[in-house]
Scaffold this motif. Sequence first.
Motif, PDB file in Angstrom:
ATOM      1  N   PRO B 326       0.742  -1.276   0.020  1.00 33.24           N
ATOM      2  CA  PRO B 326       0.194   0.001  -0.323  1.00 33.24           C
ATOM      3  C   PRO B 326       0.820   1.202  -0.002  1.00 33.24           C
ATOM      4  CG  PRO B 326      -0.274  -1.001   2.113  1.00 33.24           C
ATOM      5  CD  PRO B 326       0.666  -2.085   1.344  1.00 33.24           C
ATOM      6  N   ARG B 362      -5.392   1.310   3.328  1.00 30.03           N
ATOM      7  CA  ARG B 362      -4.862   0.099   3.633  1.00 30.03           C
ATOM      8  C   ARG B 362      -3.642  -0.153   4.806  1.00 30.03           C
ATOM      9  NH1 ARG B 362      -3.698  -3.137  -1.851  1.00 30.03           N
ATOM     10  NH2 ARG B 362      -2.212  -4.445  -0.722  1.00 30.03           N
ATOM     11  N   ASP B 433     -13.696  -5.813   5.211  1.00 23.91           N
ATOM     12  CA  ASP B 433     -12.198  -5.910   4.426  1.00 23.91           C
ATOM     13  C   ASP B 433     -12.253  -7.419   4.282  1.00 23.91           C
ATOM     14  OD1 ASP B 433      -8.918  -5.533   4.913  1.00 23.91           O
ATOM     15  OD2 ASP B 433     -10.026  -4.433   3.224  1.00 23.91           O
TER      16      ASP B 433
END
Lengths: 119, 548
Positions: B326, B362, B433
């Motif tokens: 990320p 993230r 998620d």
Amino acid sequence: MRLVVADNDAAVIDLLTLDMKLEGHDIVGTAMSGAAAVEACTRLAPEVLIVDLRLGPGPDGIDVAGEVRRPDLRVILHTNYVSAETIARARRVGAVVVEKGSLRALRRAVRGEGWPATT
Amino acid sequence: MSNTRDRLLGLVAGAMVVLLGVLVVISVRDAEANGKRALERLQVAQVQQLARGLDSQVTSAFAALAGFGGSKPWNLAVGDPADASRLQALQDQNPTLRTGFLLLDARGIITNGTLLQSPVAGRPYTRPGIEPVLQQRKPVILSVAPGLTTPLPTLAIAFPVQDAAGGLGGAMVIESDVSPDSAFNQQVTALRRGRTVVYSFIDSNGTVVASSDLSSIGKKAAPDVLDPRLSFHHSGSNVIASALVPVAGWRAVFQESSSEFQGKLTGPLHSALLLIALAALAGGGLTFAALLARLRSAREEQRRLRSINAAREEFISIVSHELRTPATGQLGFLETTLDHWDGLDDTERREAVSHARSNARRLHALTRDVLSTASIEAGELPYAFEVVDVRGVIRSAADAIADATVAVDLPGQAVEVRADPARIEQVMTNLVDNALKNSPPRAEIAVTVGATAEGEVLVEVADRGSGMTEEQAARAFDKFARGRDQSVEGTGLGLYICKSIVEAHGGRIWVARRPVGTSICFTLPLAGDAPPEPEPTPATATTATADG
């Protein structure tokens, strides 16, 4: 340049697709596994393959580079895990290594500038 | 192999202890043998000293008698009144004597005597052993034989005397009774110091002259006592030490049972040996067991540390990979946007920045999960409980995941729980998620709030992804349990954290396997008295529950 982008992270594929298009290249195909990358290169005959090292189960990026190797295809290994061993393995199959996090280095490598282009 | 080696090491160590014990036992036995030999030598020396003492006394007596015999002549005629008077005077000097005196002429004829038991004057003296006195003029001690001056068996001292012609032509015989209460025997008896000790003097015929064993006096000695070996030897269960009394021709003998003789030396030694042997065996056994236990414990500890190390290395590897992805994604989208700003329209810029935000989220979620896990394991994850309407918390969590299709089904009335809203939101974020990672792109995630039959709040997050196997469902809430297939990203901490938070709230969390996809359900106790209307409970046909 006609590019195939292979990475098991969809966000990376989105990023590279956007950036390479903005750089004026054609993204002719994408793949999310080693086997799919080999298939795409065989079918689409790109000029450049940008491939991640770790592609989940199956062949990794260097295995893919070895399989698709040909004189008119430049393979760029685009990875977070740059080590002396990775670089040596990549050289043996004629690929160059660009560390993730530097789009400018990747752009230069796609254009063919400064081989081997490692950061 | 490790177990075999551990046992072998333990055996070797135990064997060494036993070997040490054996060496000690051997040393002690060696010392015992030396002690026995020393004791035997000591006893032999004692008997020899006894014999030498008697020999010296006899020699002195012979010297004194020789002087006596040559001092004043005797007539040596049968019935001579002067001789008789002198003999009687000798007898009267020793009124306690139980035996008498005899005079012999040169031919060995008895001429006179005191305390004679029968009229023997004029008869030959036939007692064996008298010849050396008459012929060689030497004093002798005659062997035990019946006496003439007493009914008891006697030994006798015979020595030459001067006759009327001035030469040593006859002999005097002094008898002495051989009996338990004789003066000599009382001296011998006084030597006795042990229960089985026997001191004896035996003449040249093998007859016991004196002995602390009163029953043997005057009888032939036992064959083992007459063994010609001098010094020290074993005979049956006895030990025997003997020495010669040369002048008297006798043998001094010491006898004792072997056990009593060696008892004072070997008793304590044998006890010590037994203790040492037992201690060696026990020590060897304990050493073996203790060493084996320690080795096993050390091996277990090694395995545990290797396992911990491996888990830590895997965690570091996973986290570092998950962090980079990320981070580079966020940087990449921002870099692309800035480098091609003029080449992008507003929609494209918005989309690129939105991608950057997703990656940033993230990254934020990852760091939060890592820190939460560390806090959970340290027992320090903070909670701020308050009474809240769980619907608001769930709505907030669903709205935050803007780029996903999350369908939320909430009850029409408030559902109050006592909870930490931020932590419940963290649970919802992790569950959604997790559902997104395991679902096809743009597949709908369904969040439903209801109630259990027990009156708890029931929250279900359902996906239409690949589903879980039984084994995966059983491990779903384990730390580092990663995804339903290897391609799914993540640290494997999300569901582990959810379980910890839900259980801290007094709830339960479990996996409900479906024909298509998977549901993860959790409960929270209601804060108020009135539970919500029970609604159909999702099937709990799963093999994995993580009840609090």
